[in-house]
Every structure is written in C-alpha cells, then in structure tokens.
Design an enzyme around this catalytic site. Structure first.
Site, PDB file in Angstrom:
ATOM      1  N   GLY A  15       1.179  -1.130  -0.536  1.00 14.82           N
ATOM      2  CA  GLY A  15      -0.349  -0.111   0.482  1.00 14.82           C
ATOM      3  C   GLY A  15       0.554   0.917  -0.090  1.00 14.82           C
ATOM      4  O   GLY A  15       0.435   2.454   0.507  1.00 14.82           O
ATOM      5  N   HIS A 111       2.596   0.911 -12.547  1.00 17.27           N
ATOM      6  CA  HIS A 111       3.631  -0.734 -13.320  1.00 17.27           C
ATOM      7  C   HIS A 111       4.817  -0.046 -13.352  1.00 17.27           C
ATOM      8  O   HIS A 111       5.220   1.244 -13.514  1.00 17.27           O
ATOM      9  CB  HIS A 111       2.881  -0.985 -14.667  1.00 17.27           C
ATOM     10  CG  HIS A 111       3.385  -2.440 -15.198  1.00 17.27           C
ATOM     11  ND1 HIS A 111       3.424  -3.408 -14.612  1.00 17.27           N
ATOM     12  CD2 HIS A 111       4.967  -2.972 -16.030  1.00 17.27           C
ATOM     13  CE1 HIS A 111       4.171  -4.800 -14.716  1.00 17.27           C
ATOM     14  NE2 HIS A 111       5.145  -3.758 -15.819  1.00 17.27           N
ATOM     15  N   ASP A 143      -7.772  -0.997 -19.310  1.00 15.28           N
ATOM     16  CA  ASP A 143      -7.660  -1.777 -20.481  1.00 15.28           C
ATOM     17  C   ASP A 143      -8.131  -3.229 -19.740  1.00 15.28           C
ATOM     18  O   ASP A 143      -7.569  -3.860 -19.220  1.00 15.28           O
ATOM     19  CB  ASP A 143      -8.256  -1.438 -21.519  1.00 15.28           C
ATOM     20  CG  ASP A 143      -6.176  -2.302 -21.929  1.00 15.28           C
ATOM     21  OD1 ASP A 143      -6.020  -3.465 -21.179  1.00 15.28           O
ATOM     22  OD2 ASP A 143      -5.916  -1.794 -23.158  1.00 15.28           O
TER      23      ASP A 143
HETATM   24  C1  GRF Z   1       3.765  -1.661  -7.283  1.00 12.49           C
HETATM   25  O1  GRF Z   1       5.643  -1.416  -7.644  1.00 12.49           O
HETATM   26  C2  GRF Z   1       3.432  -1.232  -8.492  1.00 12.49           C
HETATM   27  O2  GRF Z   1       3.915  -0.603  -9.902  1.00 12.49           O
HETATM   28  C3  GRF Z   1       2.950  -2.150  -8.711  1.00 12.49           C
HETATM   29  O3  GRF Z   1       2.301  -3.569  -7.156  1.00 12.49           O
HETATM   30  C4  GRF Z   1       3.121  -2.557  -6.655  1.00 12.49           C
HETATM   31  C5  GRF Z   1       2.380  -2.367  -5.301  1.00 12.49           C
HETATM   32  O4  GRF Z   1       3.099  -1.267  -4.513  1.00 12.49           O
HETATM   33  N1  GRF Z   1       2.108  -2.504  -8.970  1.00 12.49           N
HETATM   34  P1  GRF Z   1       2.805  -0.576  -3.071  1.00 12.49           P
HETATM   35  O5  GRF Z   1       1.614  -1.912  -2.782  1.00 12.49           O
HETATM   36  O6  GRF Z   1       1.922   0.611  -3.729  1.00 12.49           O
HETATM   37  O7  GRF Z   1       3.809  -0.245  -1.778  1.00 12.49           O
END
Ligand code: GRF
Length: 206
Positions: A15, A111, A143
């Site tokens: 989170g 991502h 999407d």
């Molecule tokens: C992050 O690296 C995000 O890019 C990916 O999942 C991870 C989540 O990390 N989709 P967090 O739970 O926000 O610390």
C-alpha cells in the site's frame, strides 16, 4: 470550481502507492479524497494502514468465487461510495472489461516498468535481468489486457549496473510515489482525450 474527485483504491499488499496518493492529498497537492480502500486480501498491510487513517477499508476475497461475482461485489461498494476514479495500487488481479466499463474507463494502474516493456509480474527483475540501461514506471488507463491500456505518464530511472534488482526496485518505487499523484492530478484537472492509444492533454489555460 470542479467538485473534489472521489477515489477508490484497490490493493493487494503493502500500500505504499496508496499512501503516496493520500500524502499528496494531505499536502494539498491533489484535490481529491480517498473514499474507500478495497483489497482481495485480508492481510494486506495497505488495508490496516487505511483503517489507521480512518478511511473505509473493505476486504472482498476472491477465493471460491468466479471472477465476475467478486468484481460485482467490488462494483457495488465502489458505487455506494460514489467513486469517480478507481486507482489500482498493487492490485494483483486482472479486471474484466465489464468492470472497467462500469466506471466509464476511469480505472488507473501503476506499473514498475516503462511500458510496453516488461508487463506482468516482477517487472523490475525482468528489466534488470534483460540488461536495460534505463527503466522506470508507468501510470496507465486500464483495459482488459495485462498492463496494456493507454499511457498517462512515465518516469525514468537510470540503471546502476553495480547495484542489484532490489536496489533498482526501490529506486523505481520512489519514482512511482511521485508519478501516481501527478498523473492523477493531470487527469482530474486538465482536459484530455484519447486518440487511438494516446492520452492527449489539451493545453492548460493559464
Ligand atoms: C508497485 O510496484 C506497483 O507498481 C505495482 O505493485 C507495487 C505495489 O506496491 N503495480 P505498493 O503496494 O503500492 O507498495
């Protein structure tokens, strides 16, 4: 003045991106309000953090349910909180186009790579092992594909070849925390349209 954007966050883990968005709101950098945090995992640390902050936090498990029935539960909660934007922040399940359409395409994801390179799991490790010299992070509209929707914003990280995949991940994460609130702010405050795959921001009025 436009009304304050209502955000719903979906997460499955730590989170930290959720907290980065919340901190941007508290600093006054983002005119929005996180109205609910949802997770498919009871033990997601992000859920505990939301509760500590007094934000509505609900667990909607996925085990023993088909994809659509779990999504319908999520939809119902998000709609009852009247969310304008659904922000995926480490939510580890693919969402159907039916879900995405319910929110008029206003579903965002972050991502940890420069998409379209290295979609899917462990993107930072994929990038490190591939030997790229730059990587980074991407915020995109969602999407029904895997990390495949139109790109809203990206930030770049130069790879330190003497370090490690873990070090690269940490540096990318720091950029994620900067990118997500800024990308959200642009979508909320500016005029934009989709042209093909492109998110095109219209010039801001000064
Ligand atoms: C992050 O690296 C995000 O890019 C990916 O999942 C991870 C989540 O990390 N989709 P967090 O739970 O926000 O610390």
């Amino acid at each position: 003045m436009s009304k304050q954007a209502r955000l719903g966050i979906l997460l499955s883990g730590r989170g930290s991106n959720f907290l980065a968005i919340q901190q941007a709101i508290e600093r006054g950098d983002l005119d929005a309000r996180i109205v609910v945090v949802l997770s498919n995992r009871e033990r997601a640390p992000g859920i505990a953090k939301a509760r500590e902050l007094g934000i509505d936090a609900v667990v909607v498990g996925h085990r023993g349910k088909d994809r659509r029935s779990q999504e319908l539960e999520l939809e119902q909660i998000l709609k009852s909180h009247r969310v304008d934007w659904v922000c995926l922040a480490g939510y580890m399940r693919l969402l159907s186009s039916a879900f995405i359409d319910e929110f008029r395409g206003r579903v965002l994801n972050i991502h940890p790579s420069l998409l379209p390179a290295f979609p899917g799991l462990n993107a930072q490790k994929q990038a490190w092992e591939y030997g790229v010299k730059v990587s980074g992070c991407t915020v995109h509209l969602v999407d029904a594909g895997m990390d495949s929707g139109p790109i809203v914003g990206q930030r770049i990280v130069e790879v330190d070849e003497s370090a490690s995949a873990e070090h690269l991940s940490a540096r990318i994460l720091a950029e994620e925390h900067l990118l997500y609130p800024v990308a959200l702010k642009a979508l909320i405050q500016r005029e934009w349209r989709i042209e093909g795959r492109r998110v095109v921001f219209l010039p801001s009025e000064s």
